[in-house]
Enzyme design. Structure first.
Site, PDB file in Angstrom:
ATOM      1  N   THR A  31       0.425  -0.982   0.177  1.00  0.00           N
ATOM      2  CA  THR A  31      -0.433   0.386   0.387  1.00  0.00           C
ATOM      3  C   THR A  31       0.976   1.092  -0.058  1.00  0.00           C
ATOM      4  OG1 THR A  31      -0.171  -0.991   2.388  1.00  0.00           O
ATOM      5  CG2 THR A  31      -2.719  -0.906   1.104  1.00  0.00           C
TER       6      THR A  31
ATOM      7  N   PHE B 228      -8.204   5.115   4.307  1.00  0.00           N
ATOM      8  CA  PHE B 228      -7.629   4.715   5.008  1.00  0.00           C
ATOM      9  C   PHE B 228      -8.785   3.846   5.966  1.00  0.00           C
ATOM     10  CE2 PHE B 228      -4.680   7.066   4.535  1.00  0.00           C
ATOM     11  CZ  PHE B 228      -3.387   6.697   4.658  1.00  0.00           C
TER      12      PHE B 228
ATOM     13  N   CYS C 270      -7.713   1.588   9.240  1.00  0.00           N
ATOM     14  CA  CYS C 270      -6.247   1.339   9.487  1.00  0.00           C
ATOM     15  C   CYS C 270      -5.430   1.829  10.595  1.00  0.00           C
ATOM     16  CB  CYS C 270      -5.811   2.012   7.805  1.00  0.00           C
ATOM     17  SG  CYS C 270      -3.935   1.785   7.840  1.00  0.00           S
TER      18      CYS C 270
HETATM   19  C1  HEM Z   1      -6.537  -1.257   7.790  1.00  0.00           C
HETATM   20  C2  HEM Z   1      -5.149   1.032   4.084  1.00  0.00           C
HETATM   21  C3  HEM Z   1      -0.260   1.176   5.660  1.00  0.00           C
HETATM   22  C4  HEM Z   1      -1.599  -1.699   8.616  1.00  0.00           C
HETATM   23  C5  HEM Z   1      -6.739  -1.130   6.356  1.00  0.00           C
HETATM   24  C6  HEM Z   1      -7.699  -0.915   5.603  1.00  0.00           C
HETATM   25  C7  HEM Z   1      -7.484   0.087   4.256  1.00  0.00           C
HETATM   26  C8  HEM Z   1      -5.852   0.626   5.088  1.00  0.00           C
HETATM   27  C9  HEM Z   1      -8.592   0.577   3.157  1.00  0.00           C
HETATM   28  C10 HEM Z   1      -9.166  -1.498   5.754  1.00  0.00           C
HETATM   29  C11 HEM Z   1      -9.135  -2.694   5.291  1.00  0.00           C
HETATM   30  C12 HEM Z   1     -10.694  -3.168   5.202  1.00  0.00           C
HETATM   31  O1  HEM Z   1     -11.721  -2.400   6.685  1.00  0.00           O
HETATM   32  O2  HEM Z   1     -11.219  -4.029   5.613  1.00  0.00           O
HETATM   33  C13 HEM Z   1      -3.961   1.528   4.403  1.00  0.00           C
HETATM   34  C14 HEM Z   1      -3.053   2.050   3.582  1.00  0.00           C
HETATM   35  C15 HEM Z   1      -2.036   2.502   3.460  1.00  0.00           C
HETATM   36  C16 HEM Z   1      -1.917   1.385   4.576  1.00  0.00           C
HETATM   37  C17 HEM Z   1      -4.414   3.068   2.017  1.00  0.00           C
HETATM   38  C18 HEM Z   1      -0.611   2.919   3.221  1.00  0.00           C
HETATM   39  C19 HEM Z   1      -0.826   4.122   1.446  1.00  0.00           C
HETATM   40  C20 HEM Z   1      -0.414   0.636   6.774  1.00  0.00           C
HETATM   41  C21 HEM Z   1       0.573   0.623   7.110  1.00  0.00           C
HETATM   42  C22 HEM Z   1       0.143  -0.671   8.191  1.00  0.00           C
HETATM   43  C23 HEM Z   1      -1.239  -0.921   7.904  1.00  0.00           C
HETATM   44  C24 HEM Z   1       2.257   0.922   7.089  1.00  0.00           C
HETATM   45  C25 HEM Z   1       1.157  -1.515   9.370  1.00  0.00           C
HETATM   46  C26 HEM Z   1       2.025  -0.977   9.580  1.00  0.00           C
HETATM   47  C27 HEM Z   1      -3.425  -2.313   8.974  1.00  0.00           C
HETATM   48  C28 HEM Z   1      -4.332  -3.121   9.436  1.00  0.00           C
HETATM   49  C29 HEM Z   1      -4.850  -2.999   9.425  1.00  0.00           C
HETATM   50  C30 HEM Z   1      -5.090  -2.442   7.929  1.00  0.00           C
HETATM   51  C31 HEM Z   1      -3.326  -3.644  10.986  1.00  0.00           C
HETATM   52  C32 HEM Z   1      -6.065  -3.722   9.874  1.00  0.00           C
HETATM   53  C33 HEM Z   1      -7.042  -2.431  10.998  1.00  0.00           C
HETATM   54  C34 HEM Z   1      -7.889  -3.639  11.991  1.00  0.00           C
HETATM   55  O3  HEM Z   1      -8.867  -4.126  11.546  1.00  0.00           O
HETATM   56  O4  HEM Z   1      -7.865  -3.317  13.249  1.00  0.00           O
HETATM   57  N1  HEM Z   1      -5.024  -0.603   5.510  1.00  0.00           N
HETATM   58  N2  HEM Z   1      -3.031   0.764   5.074  1.00  0.00           N
HETATM   59  N3  HEM Z   1      -1.614  -0.334   7.034  1.00  0.00           N
HETATM   60  N4  HEM Z   1      -3.665  -1.459   7.951  1.00  0.00           N
HETATM   61 FE1  HEM Z   1      -3.860  -0.175   6.659  1.00  0.00          FE
END
Ligand code: HEM
Length: 462
Positions: free
Chosen positions: A269, A400, A407
């Site tokens: 991402t 996010f 996220c």
């Molecule tokens: C969840 C986008 C970077 C860890 C999500 C979700 C999105 C997203 C849209 C929700 C997914 C869903 O509802 O199914 C992004 C974007 C990023 C990014 C666009 C970078 C530009 C990161 C980074 C990490 C991360 C750097 C970790 C270091 C997570 C985790 C979740 C998550 C662990 C699940 C959270 C939960 O449901 O408790 N992300 N993400 N993401 N992201 Fe990111």
């Protein structure tokens, strides 16, 4: 209105709308259908009906945590199935370990905690700078390839003190090979029926072997860290000592799953974000000039001085470039929600019941002219000026995700991307040597396909 009134292309018997979608361009096909059928539409698959929303009113409905919750989709379920424990990204909200891990990890991803990740982020960013500085002038750079090296190495170092050293290898680290193998298979399975998945025995064997290799590698790191008696200040250190509201610590198998999840959720991402941002900068010299003015003012012109957390916070225009990039191409381009109780409505349509997925299609949500103006489909970082963001309706900008399942790595990703783009603009002119035309490559996430650039050091900088 009843569900049958939700518009959509006419389905065929058995295959449903399979012919309306190009699986290699899944997101782009669905975006085109949204243009045609509007802000809520339905598609029929052999597995049942799918509802896709991009209108503000509908997205506001599904983002309401009191009425809707995340639905863990087939691809995400496949990714968790071969591990002992589910990480935050693939867990159901009802899994008690999701809540525990969420509570324990939130402080590690807070604004305050970001200070602790600046040094390792700069460490890896400098490896990228050094690589680009040493290239011969006409040598093309595979932007997405280098950005993936950068983001993987950064999350592994900040996450659990491990160095993949991707900038020093021609072929990926074996862990990375296993992870990419798993991901590719997970994405393929998203489009298969359970019976098709069962029949692919060789693929299943490889899928299991890859998952086991990943878990064993991380498990060894966790055990070594425990044995050392020094938990450390990275994400792993926080998980080893952290307790949830009831005073429970996380079991080791869940800590292993979280580390794997950070790598998967956190690298493609952020690497896609940096790659898209560069693709836009190639076509917008006026934006580059303004960003370079800011970078020179904030970071100075001495490339040997490592940026501080305060300086990263002052790179407001660089941040606008990244926010605007995520508006047009949110690199995780959709998230799926389901009602908490039967009989819910979305945008006045219903009834929707638990287990029925409603997909929020963010690239289309982010292009609504009534929110962003007539130039909603154009790249313009002024869309992200503070006064415009302050006036946005709720849930109009959701790269996010939403609510408690949003996220957790948002600030981490934005700090890393701002730092890296700032350092690149401080040192280099980005040259559009092949007149790049944006083309999207889709996997679990999206990124620009075939983007190469050359770089020239800015005068007096390297
Ligand atoms: C969840 C986008 C970077 C860890 C999500 C979700 C999105 C997203 C849209 C929700 C997914 C869903 O509802 O199914 C992004 C974007 C990023 C990014 C666009 C970078 C530009 C990161 C980074 C990490 C991360 C750097 C970790 C270091 C997570 C985790 C979740 C998550 C662990 C699940 C959270 C939960 O449901 O408790 N992300 N993400 N993401 N992201 Fe990111």
């Amino acid at each position: 209105h009843p569900l049958s009134e939700i518009p959509g292309p006419k389905p065929l018997p058995v295959v449903g709308n399979a012919r309306d979608i190009d699986t290699k361009r899944l997101i782009q096909s669905v975006m085109e259908l949204a243009d045609r059928y509007g802000r809520i539409f339905q598609l029929h698959t052999p597995a049942g009906a799918m509802y896709i929303v991009s209108g503000l009113e509908m997205v506001q409905d599904v983002c309401d945590d009191a009425r809707f919750d995340k639905l863990v989709g087939t691809g995400q379920r496949q990714l968790r199935e071969t591990h002992q424990s589910a990480g935050l990204f693939t867990a159901d909200t009802t899994d008690p370990l999701w809540k525990s891990a969420h509570d324990i990890l939130l402080p590690s991803f807070s604004t305050w905690a970001m200070k602790g990740y600046v040094d390792p982020m700069v460490d890896i960013a400098q490896q990228l700078m050094l690589k680009w500085e040493r290239l011969n002038p006409e040598e093309p750079i595979d932007v997405a390839g280098d950005m993936t090296r950068l983001t993987l190495d950064t999350i592994a170092l900040c996450g659990f003190g491990y160095r993949f050293n991707s900038f020093y290898r021609d072929t990926p680290h074996p862990f990375v090979e296993a992870m990419l193998g798993s991901l590719t298979e997970g994405v393929k399975r998203q489009r298969m029926l359970p019976i098709q998945i069962k029949l692919r025995r060789g693929a299943q064997r490889r899928f299991l072997a890859n998952s086991k290799y990943m878990d064993d590698t991380i498990d060894a790191i966790v055990k070594e860290r425990r044995a050392s008696g020094e938990p450390g200040t990275d994400l792993l250190g926080h998980m080893l000592v952290g307790t949830d509201k009831e005073g429970n610590t996380l079991p080791d198998h869940n800590i292993v799953a979280q580390c794997g999840t950070f790598l998967i959720a956190g690298h493609e991402t952020t690497s896609g974000l940096l790659s898209f941002a560069i693709s836009y900068l190639l076509k917008h010299p006026e934006v580059v000039a303004r960003a370079q003015d800011e970078v020179d003012r904030v970071l100075g012109t001495d490339p040997d001085a490592a940026p501080t957390v305060a300086q990263i916070g002052q790179l407001g225009y660089v941040r606008q470039i990244l926010d605007e990039t995520l508006r047009l191409w949110p690199t995780a381009p959709a998230f799926t929600r389901q009602p908490r109780s039967p009989g819910e409505t979305v945008g006045g349509y219903g009834p929707f019941d638990p287990g029925t997925g409603v997909i929020a299609l963010t690239p289309m949500l982010h292009r609504l002219p009534e929110v962003w103006g007539e130039d909603a489909r154009e790249f313009n970082p002024d869309h992200m000026a503070t006064e415009r963001l302050d006036a946005l309706p709720p849930n109009a900008y959701r790269p996010f995700g939403s609510g408690q399942r949003a996220c957790i790595g948002r600030q981490f990703a934005l700090q890393e991307a701002t730092l890296v783009l700032g350092m690149l603009l401080q040192r280099f002119e980005l040259v559009d040597h092949a007149d790049y035309q944006l083309k999207i490559k889709e996997s679990l996430t999206i990124k620009p396909e075939g983007l190469t650039i050359t770089v020239r050091p800015r005068e007096g900088r390297t």
